[in-house]
Write a protein that holds these residues in place. Sequence first.
Motif, PDB file in Angstrom:
ATOM      1  N   ALA A 208     -17.578 -43.940 -19.743  1.00 43.29           N
ATOM      2  CA  ALA A 208     -16.487 -43.455 -18.891  1.00 43.29           C
ATOM      3  C   ALA A 208     -16.958 -42.334 -17.972  1.00 43.29           C
ATOM      4  O   ALA A 208     -16.592 -42.271 -16.795  1.00 43.29           O
ATOM      5  CB  ALA A 208     -15.324 -42.983 -19.748  1.00 43.29           C
ATOM      6  N   ALA A 209     -17.801 -41.451 -18.507  1.00 43.46           N
ATOM      7  CA  ALA A 209     -18.313 -40.343 -17.693  1.00 43.46           C
ATOM      8  C   ALA A 209     -19.231 -40.860 -16.592  1.00 43.46           C
ATOM      9  O   ALA A 209     -19.190 -40.370 -15.456  1.00 43.46           O
ATOM     10  CB  ALA A 209     -19.053 -39.341 -18.571  1.00 43.46           C
ATOM     11  N   GLY A 211     -19.032 -43.806 -15.144  1.00 46.78           N
ATOM     12  CA  GLY A 211     -18.187 -44.432 -14.142  1.00 46.78           C
ATOM     13  C   GLY A 211     -17.529 -43.419 -13.227  1.00 46.78           C
ATOM     14  O   GLY A 211     -17.510 -43.575 -12.004  1.00 46.78           O
ATOM     15  N   GLU A 212     -16.999 -42.353 -13.816  1.00 46.00           N
ATOM     16  CA  GLU A 212     -16.319 -41.326 -13.026  1.00 46.00           C
ATOM     17  C   GLU A 212     -17.286 -40.619 -12.077  1.00 46.00           C
ATOM     18  O   GLU A 212     -16.969 -40.403 -10.893  1.00 46.00           O
ATOM     19  CB  GLU A 212     -15.662 -40.314 -13.961  1.00 46.00           C
ATOM     20  N   GLU A 213     -18.463 -40.267 -12.580  1.00 46.41           N
ATOM     21  CA  GLU A 213     -19.414 -39.550 -11.734  1.00 46.41           C
ATOM     22  C   GLU A 213     -19.921 -40.421 -10.587  1.00 46.41           C
ATOM     23  O   GLU A 213     -20.055 -39.959  -9.448  1.00 46.41           O
ATOM     24  CB  GLU A 213     -20.589 -39.045 -12.574  1.00 46.41           C
ATOM     25  N   LEU A 215     -18.350 -42.983  -9.180  1.00 46.76           N
ATOM     26  CA  LEU A 215     -17.267 -43.158  -8.212  1.00 46.76           C
ATOM     27  C   LEU A 215     -17.117 -41.931  -7.329  1.00 46.76           C
ATOM     28  O   LEU A 215     -16.846 -42.045  -6.127  1.00 46.76           O
ATOM     29  CB  LEU A 215     -15.952 -43.444  -8.938  1.00 46.76           C
ATOM     30  N   ASN A 216     -17.305 -40.768  -7.907  1.00 47.38           N
ATOM     31  CA  ASN A 216     -17.184 -39.533  -7.121  1.00 47.38           C
ATOM     32  C   ASN A 216     -18.266 -39.410  -6.057  1.00 47.38           C
ATOM     33  O   ASN A 216     -18.136 -38.622  -5.114  1.00 47.38           O
ATOM     34  CB  ASN A 216     -17.225 -38.321  -8.045  1.00 47.38           C
ATOM     35  N   PHE A 234     -15.247 -49.887 -13.047  1.00 43.03           N
ATOM     36  CA  PHE A 234     -14.439 -48.718 -12.719  1.00 43.03           C
ATOM     37  C   PHE A 234     -14.016 -48.804 -11.256  1.00 43.03           C
ATOM     38  O   PHE A 234     -14.833 -49.061 -10.379  1.00 43.03           O
ATOM     39  CB  PHE A 234     -15.242 -47.436 -12.933  1.00 43.03           C
ATOM     40  N   GLY A 237      -9.157 -45.350 -10.471  1.00 47.04           N
ATOM     41  CA  GLY A 237      -8.490 -44.877 -11.673  1.00 47.04           C
ATOM     42  C   GLY A 237      -8.318 -45.925 -12.752  1.00 47.04           C
ATOM     43  O   GLY A 237      -7.683 -45.661 -13.779  1.00 47.04           O
ATOM     44  N   VAL A 239     -10.090 -48.832 -15.455  1.00 51.46           N
ATOM     45  CA  VAL A 239     -11.298 -49.198 -16.190  1.00 51.46           C
ATOM     46  C   VAL A 239     -11.079 -50.575 -16.806  1.00 51.46           C
ATOM     47  O   VAL A 239     -10.061 -50.828 -17.454  1.00 51.46           O
ATOM     48  CB  VAL A 239     -11.617 -48.177 -17.311  1.00 51.46           C
TER      49      VAL A 239
END
Length: 326
Positions: A208-209, A211-213, A215-216, A234, A237, A239
């Motif tokens: 999850a981390a 994917g978030e990083e 995407l950012n 991802f 918002g 998953v």
Amino acid sequence: MADIVTIGESMVLFQPYTGGGIKYTPLLTKSVGGAESNLAFGLTKLGRKVRWVSRVGNDPFGELILATLAGEGVDVTHAVKDPDHPTALYFKEAKVPSDPSVYYYRQQSAASRFSSDHIRSEWFKDARHLHVTGITPALGEETAAFTKEAMIQAREQGLTVSFDPNLRRKLWDDHTARKVLLDLIPYCDVFLPGIEEAEFLLGEKSSAAYGEEFLNMGPSVVAMKLGEEGSIGFTNGHVFEAPGHTVKQVVDTVGAGDAFAAGLLDSLLEEKSLFDKETIVRTLPQALEQANITGALATQFSGDWEGAPTKEEVRQYMNNGKMVTR
């Protein structure tokens, strides 16, 4: 017209005729290998129109690559024969139970001479999407800048862009690889790392981390390969997890990631508006499922792309989990 343009080096692949190690084998077979051409083969089998851009030597190996790609329906009209630099070669040997070992002979190859001056707007004309990998930036002194500029120009001409890091640690040092690959992520719409590549780029974190990083950094979609466990996507918002598909026997893992990318992009390209937010949320789960299937089936053959399935084979597999062969 082309659904997808892909740019990168293809090589002539030699491997033992009977499998096993190279050292004592008397016979080697030859075929074609390379991440971008693997993707091109996979997409044409799925019914897509693909334009492959590269440089090969003006030698029999280059002729073999061009003839093989053209024979499978790939557009090779933008490939250049370099009279001064050779076609790259590589050798592969089985290392049971681990992945095969590969040995590259690609220094000073024709494709390693790519520079930003070589980019032509007609590469992207009447095309929808560009796919590049992290192998091309590692090939030569100017190929990292070349890859970045190709991504930028493709987007300026209205194409969406996918980027598979396809980490090859034999080609460059870790520090340079990490720096260049991270620098390219903001210029893609779809990022396709494996879980080990994500750890290489960002350190040890949760999926999850990662994917978030990622995407950012700019992409609209991150589709992460998890090996036997399948994949996770991802976007916006959301998953989505897609379980892996079990195969009876893994013959050759090389090219499975390229087959995954082909399956994912083929599914995403079913939509005219590729990255509309509502569309991508609706289509990504099925795209991951198809990508898992194409990636798994690619491991059933010895060769980098020969196991890529057709659209009909994928449909059969998605419907009942097996293919009707007779």
